[in-house]
Design a protein around this motif. Structure first.
Motif, PDB file in Angstrom:
ATOM      1  N   LYS A  88      46.427  -9.607   8.918  1.00 23.59           N
ATOM      2  CA  LYS A  88      45.577 -10.774   8.717  1.00 23.59           C
ATOM      3  C   LYS A  88      45.834 -11.406   7.354  1.00 23.59           C
ATOM      4  O   LYS A  88      45.877 -12.630   7.214  1.00 23.59           O
ATOM      5  CB  LYS A  88      44.105 -10.351   8.828  1.00 23.59           C
ATOM      6  CG  LYS A  88      43.115 -11.495   8.646  1.00 23.59           C
ATOM      7  CD  LYS A  88      43.171 -12.461   9.792  1.00 23.59           C
ATOM      8  CE  LYS A  88      42.121 -13.528   9.649  1.00 23.59           C
ATOM      9  NZ  LYS A  88      42.201 -14.544  10.708  1.00 23.59           N
ATOM     10  N   LYS A  91      49.071 -13.398   7.544  1.00 27.66           N
ATOM     11  CA  LYS A  91      48.894 -14.643   8.291  1.00 27.66           C
ATOM     12  C   LYS A  91      48.113 -15.669   7.483  1.00 27.66           C
ATOM     13  O   LYS A  91      48.416 -16.873   7.515  1.00 27.66           O
ATOM     14  CB  LYS A  91      48.187 -14.359   9.615  1.00 27.66           C
ATOM     15  CG  LYS A  91      49.048 -13.626  10.637  1.00 27.66           C
ATOM     16  CD  LYS A  91      48.289 -13.411  11.933  1.00 27.66           C
ATOM     17  CE  LYS A  91      49.165 -12.729  12.981  1.00 27.66           C
ATOM     18  NZ  LYS A  91      48.432 -12.503  14.257  1.00 27.66           N
ATOM     19  N   THR A  92      47.108 -15.198   6.748  1.00 26.75           N
ATOM     20  CA  THR A  92      46.298 -16.114   5.953  1.00 26.75           C
ATOM     21  C   THR A  92      47.109 -16.718   4.824  1.00 26.75           C
ATOM     22  O   THR A  92      47.039 -17.925   4.560  1.00 26.75           O
ATOM     23  CB  THR A  92      45.073 -15.384   5.379  1.00 26.75           C
ATOM     24  OG1 THR A  92      44.287 -14.894   6.471  1.00 26.75           O
ATOM     25  CG2 THR A  92      44.226 -16.315   4.534  1.00 26.75           C
ATOM     26  N   GLN A  95      49.260 -19.280   6.218  1.00 26.87           N
ATOM     27  CA  GLN A  95      48.462 -20.440   6.601  1.00 26.87           C
ATOM     28  C   GLN A  95      48.108 -21.300   5.394  1.00 26.87           C
ATOM     29  O   GLN A  95      48.132 -22.532   5.458  1.00 26.87           O
ATOM     30  CB  GLN A  95      47.175 -19.970   7.285  1.00 26.87           C
ATOM     31  CG  GLN A  95      46.165 -21.075   7.583  1.00 26.87           C
ATOM     32  CD  GLN A  95      44.840 -20.513   8.074  1.00 26.87           C
ATOM     33  OE1 GLN A  95      44.755 -19.358   8.482  1.00 26.87           O
ATOM     34  NE2 GLN A  95      43.804 -21.321   8.017  1.00 26.87           N
ATOM     35  N   LEU A  96      47.799 -20.655   4.268  1.00 23.82           N
ATOM     36  CA  LEU A  96      47.391 -21.398   3.080  1.00 23.82           C
ATOM     37  C   LEU A  96      48.566 -22.064   2.379  1.00 23.82           C
ATOM     38  O   LEU A  96      48.361 -22.925   1.521  1.00 23.82           O
ATOM     39  CB  LEU A  96      46.664 -20.451   2.108  1.00 23.82           C
ATOM     40  CG  LEU A  96      45.323 -19.914   2.607  1.00 23.82           C
ATOM     41  CD1 LEU A  96      44.730 -18.938   1.601  1.00 23.82           C
ATOM     42  CD2 LEU A  96      44.342 -21.043   2.899  1.00 23.82           C
ATOM     43  N   ASN A 159      40.632 -24.815   4.976  1.00 24.08           N
ATOM     44  CA  ASN A 159      41.528 -24.142   5.915  1.00 24.08           C
ATOM     45  C   ASN A 159      40.792 -23.087   6.735  1.00 24.08           C
ATOM     46  O   ASN A 159      41.419 -22.229   7.357  1.00 24.08           O
ATOM     47  CB  ASN A 159      42.686 -23.491   5.152  1.00 24.08           C
ATOM     48  CG  ASN A 159      43.755 -24.488   4.763  1.00 24.08           C
ATOM     49  OD1 ASN A 159      44.679 -24.772   5.536  1.00 24.08           O
ATOM     50  ND2 ASN A 159      43.641 -25.044   3.567  1.00 24.08           N
ATOM     51  N   VAL A 161      38.952 -20.532   5.890  1.00 20.82           N
ATOM     52  CA  VAL A 161      39.131 -19.164   5.408  1.00 20.82           C
ATOM     53  C   VAL A 161      38.014 -18.833   4.428  1.00 20.82           C
ATOM     54  O   VAL A 161      37.697 -19.630   3.548  1.00 20.82           O
ATOM     55  CB  VAL A 161      40.504 -18.996   4.728  1.00 20.82           C
ATOM     56  CG1 VAL A 161      40.564 -17.681   3.955  1.00 20.82           C
ATOM     57  CG2 VAL A 161      41.619 -19.041   5.767  1.00 20.82           C
ATOM     58  N   ASP A 190      38.710 -15.446   8.961  1.00 13.05           N
ATOM     59  CA  ASP A 190      38.910 -16.757   9.549  1.00 13.05           C
ATOM     60  C   ASP A 190      37.611 -17.198  10.181  1.00 13.05           C
ATOM     61  O   ASP A 190      37.018 -16.490  10.992  1.00 13.05           O
ATOM     62  CB  ASP A 190      40.020 -16.691  10.616  1.00 13.05           C
ATOM     63  CG  ASP A 190      40.459 -18.069  11.078  1.00 13.05           C
ATOM     64  OD1 ASP A 190      39.592 -18.924  11.303  1.00 13.05           O
ATOM     65  OD2 ASP A 190      41.674 -18.273  11.205  1.00 13.05           O
TER      66      ASP A 190
END
Length: 361
Positions: A88, A91-92, A95-96, A159, A161, A190
């Motif tokens: 996780k 992935k975060t 994503q950021l 985003n 988060v 998330d």
């Protein structure tokens, strides 16, 4: 193949660094994955081990950080949850993207049932260490801290988060340009996905992800929201002002509120803002970073970009010496404001020269 099918004996409490492959490579000429020269251990906790390394395959051999998943557990279920949390985080970070105040994700891979995450290395020290070295901060310095952290919270919340573990130990002051960098996204949530079952942090007695004292009550109930990060940022402000952790303060036994007001010397206006940031009740707390920014009056300092739609230099000024680069970190907004002022100054000079020439003719 099931990625959770590997043996977990290497991750038990009696796990020794002598058995760790990366630890064995520290200081040696042998490369990990034919790319990374392992220099030393940066940190070790219940979740994993962090190493400082160099990428020997890139020009200049840049430094990087390698996180290895090493949860101290004999439970298959806890091991699987740790893997999910580790994945996780990767992935975060992906994503950021490449935000200047969040370490960039460089690589993420699995090898022999072990998980690794490679990040940009930020040279600096945490705010916790900064306070231990230099002492507590005053109101102006803490307001500056909020000016730095609130835009980061705006960005990650936009985003979808929630960080869930904001504290002085997870905020770095970069030595190179003095920017504030938010680290350790292993506790992220998330907003679109219910990950309450992924909670496996053992730093507290309850089944939640976060740090005792910095986490508000809704986070203990496994229902964190954006305002949970606001609470943690507020408690961090109290630490910067006093040098005391949240558990070192007295608390109201009925409401859980922190008795901090007599410990600090700040203006009444700023005290009210801090008080609203660390309210136990969600109904009484700031709901978002935007709300805190407005309360601080930061939004009134945003520049008007309507009159500056081009960065092309005016004719005749291309050879002007460029301004020296700033010695401290300058936010994109401030850089734009500086550019606007320089552009207007050059425009005024150009108009004065043109007017003078017209008068002479």
């Amino acid at each position: 193949m099931n990625r959770f099918s590997g043996k977990i004996t290497n991750f038990q409490d009696e796990y020794s660094l002598q058995q760790n492959k990366l630890a064995q490579l520290c200081g040696s000429k042998q490369l990990f994955r034919d790319r990374y020269a392992i220099l030393r251990i940066l940190g070790r906790g219940g979740f994993g081990i962090t190493f400082l390394a160099r990428n020997a395959r890139l020009p200049g051999n840049p430094l990087c950080v390698i996180k290895q998943l090493c949860p101290r557990t004999t439970s298959r279920k806890s091991w699987e949850k740790a893997c999910q949390r580790f994945e996780k985080e990767a992935k975060t970070l992906a994503q950021l993207g490449s935000h200047s105040q969040i370490p960039m994700l460089l690589d993420y891979f699995e090898g022999n049932g072990e998980f690794y995450l490679v990040q940009e290395y930020v040279r600096g020290c945490t705010l916790a260490r900064e306070v231990r070295r230099n002492g507590t901060k005053n109101e102006a310095e803490v307001k500056q801290f909020l000016r730095e952290i609130l835009p980061i919270l705006q960005y990650i919340h936009q985003n979808r988060v929630i960080h869930r573990d904001i504290k002085p130990q997870n905020l770095l002051r970069c030595e190179d340009d003095r920017r504030l960098v938010m680290i350790d996204f292993g506790a992220v949530k998330d907003k679109l996905v219910d990950t309450a079952e992924d909670s496996c942090n053992k730093t507290a007695t309850t089944n939640f992800v976060g740090t005792m004292g910095f986490a508000p009550p809704e986070q203990f109930a496994l229902r964190p929201v954006y305002a949970s990060d606001i609470y943690a940022a507020g408690v961090t402000c109290l630490y910067l002002l006093t040098g005391k952790g949240p558990l070192d303060f007295e608390h109201d036994i009925y409401t859980g509120e922190i008795y901090w007001q007599k410990e600090v010397k700040v203006s009444d206006k700023f005290a009210k803002i801090l008080e609203k940031m660390v309210k136990f009740s969600l109904d009484d707390r700031f709901k978002s970073a935007d709300d805190v920014i407005k309360a601080l009056g930061m939004d009134s300092n945003l520049p008007n970009l309507a009159n500056c739609l081009t960065t092309k230099p005016l004719r005749g000024f291309q050879d002007q010496p460029k301004a020296e680069p700033p010695q401290t970190y300058t936010s994109p907004t401030n850089k734009t404001a500086i550019a606007i002022r320089e552009w207007k100054a050059k425009l005024n000079i150009h108009l004065q020269v043109h007017s003078s020439l017209s008068t002479q003719n």
